[in-house]
Design an enzyme around this catalytic site. Structure first.
Site, mmCIF file in Angstrom:
data_model
loop_
_atom_site.group_PDB
_atom_site.id
_atom_site.type_symbol
_atom_site.label_atom_id
_atom_site.label_comp_id
_atom_site.label_asym_id
_atom_site.label_seq_id
_atom_site.Cartn_x
_atom_site.Cartn_y
_atom_site.Cartn_z
ATOM 1 N N LEU A 35 50.844 55.411 -50.855
ATOM 2 C CA LEU A 35 51.033 54.363 -51.856
ATOM 3 C C LEU A 35 52.208 54.649 -52.781
ATOM 4 C CD1 LEU A 35 47.324 53.654 -52.853
ATOM 5 C CD2 LEU A 35 48.808 52.250 -51.422
ATOM 6 N N ASP A 151 48.031 55.196 -70.295
ATOM 7 C CA ASP A 151 48.948 54.740 -69.244
ATOM 8 C C ASP A 151 48.596 53.315 -68.810
ATOM 9 O OD1 ASP A 151 51.170 55.122 -67.641
ATOM 10 O OD2 ASP A 151 50.068 56.067 -66.004
#
Length: 277
Positions: A35, A151
């Protein structure tokens, strides 16, 4: 300096070779696809050959052993604590040749980043703040458990059949941990990485700007501030300025949620008319 940066990047590429498709890790997880590579880890989709289910496998980067090991340990600890249907479950953790790995629930769906930049989806003001309200419900649970995500960016928010999910807790920390983990002088990075609930509000403020800019069509060539470029209601501007710490910031999530709820209620009542252009 550029030469050394180029050399270091070349060395990293040699050492950070991702697993190839088909490789079986820890005699259980068959790699399907890579990914991407983050600050401390490389993430894959893998098939658990025991359960025959797809999972997310995260491998610590070999060149990030010092901070990476701590980050992986903290991520595993935090995911073990959190039990929420919109946060991925931690299934397994193990070490291969001294490199930590985590195995997590695969959340299918599309990231906000993909929706914006690959599919060209637009988010008007009302839809943007409704999405924010859904995210805040999850963030409230995270904060109640004494954790800050740090985040909350568009690649880490997933939409699946109208439901929102938060992923990637690699930078998450307990609120009892003090200080910042970097000495960066850039103010924005300091505000994003501060171990405080305000850092999540700040990150979500920038998240909201990404959403709101999806409907923006420039009328002049020169670049201006978001306050000059975006057509927003007074209420939306007020919320964003506090989230981005331009004005006195929110101290807790209940304050932010209450303001967003009031804005959405005004939309329902037809009372959001005073748009600033």
């Amino acid at each position: 300096m550029k030469r050394w940066n180029w050399l270091y990047a070349g060395i990293e590429r040699i050492f950070e070779r991702p697993y190839q498709a088909g490789k079986i890790i820890n005699r259980r997880y068959r790699i399907k696809d890579c990914l991407g590579m983050g600050s401390y880890g490389i993430t894959y989709i893998a098939c658990d050959i025991v359960t025959n289910q797809y999972v997310v496998l995260k491998q610590m980067r070999k060149t990030k052993r010092n901070k990476g090991t701590f980050s992986f340990q903290r991520e595993a600890q935090i995911l073990q604590m959190l039990h929420h249907p919109r946060i991925p479950k931690l299934y397994d953790s193990f070490t291969v040749k001294g490199i930590p790995h985590l195995v997590m629930e695969l959340i299918s769906g599309k990231t906000i980043e993909d929706l914006l930049f690959k599919e060209g989806k637009t988010f008007p003001e009302r839809e943007s703040f409704q999405l924010l309200m859904d995210i805040l419900a999850i963030v409230e649970y995270i904060h109640e458990n004494g954790i800050v995500h740090r985040d909350l960016r568009i690649p880490n928010i997933i939409l699946q059949e109208g439901k929102v999910y938060i992923i990637d807790f690699g930078l998450a920390r307990f609120l009892t941990e003090s200080g910042r983990e970097n000495n960066d002088d850039i103010i924005e990075k300091k505000l994003r990485r501060e171990i405080s609930v305000k850092s999540d509000f700040y990150a979500l403020g920038h998240f909201m700007l990404f959403l709101l800019y999806s409907t923006y069509e420039p009328t002049v060539k020169e670049e201006r501030s978001w306050e000059e470029e975006l057509s927003l209601s007074v209420e939306a501007r007020y919320i964003l300025r506090k989230m981005l710490q331009i004005d006195v910031p929110y101290e807790e999530i209940s304050q932010l949620s209450a303001d967003v709820n009031r804005l959405l209620q005004k939309f329902t009542d037809g009372g959001v008319n005073d748009v600033i252009v």
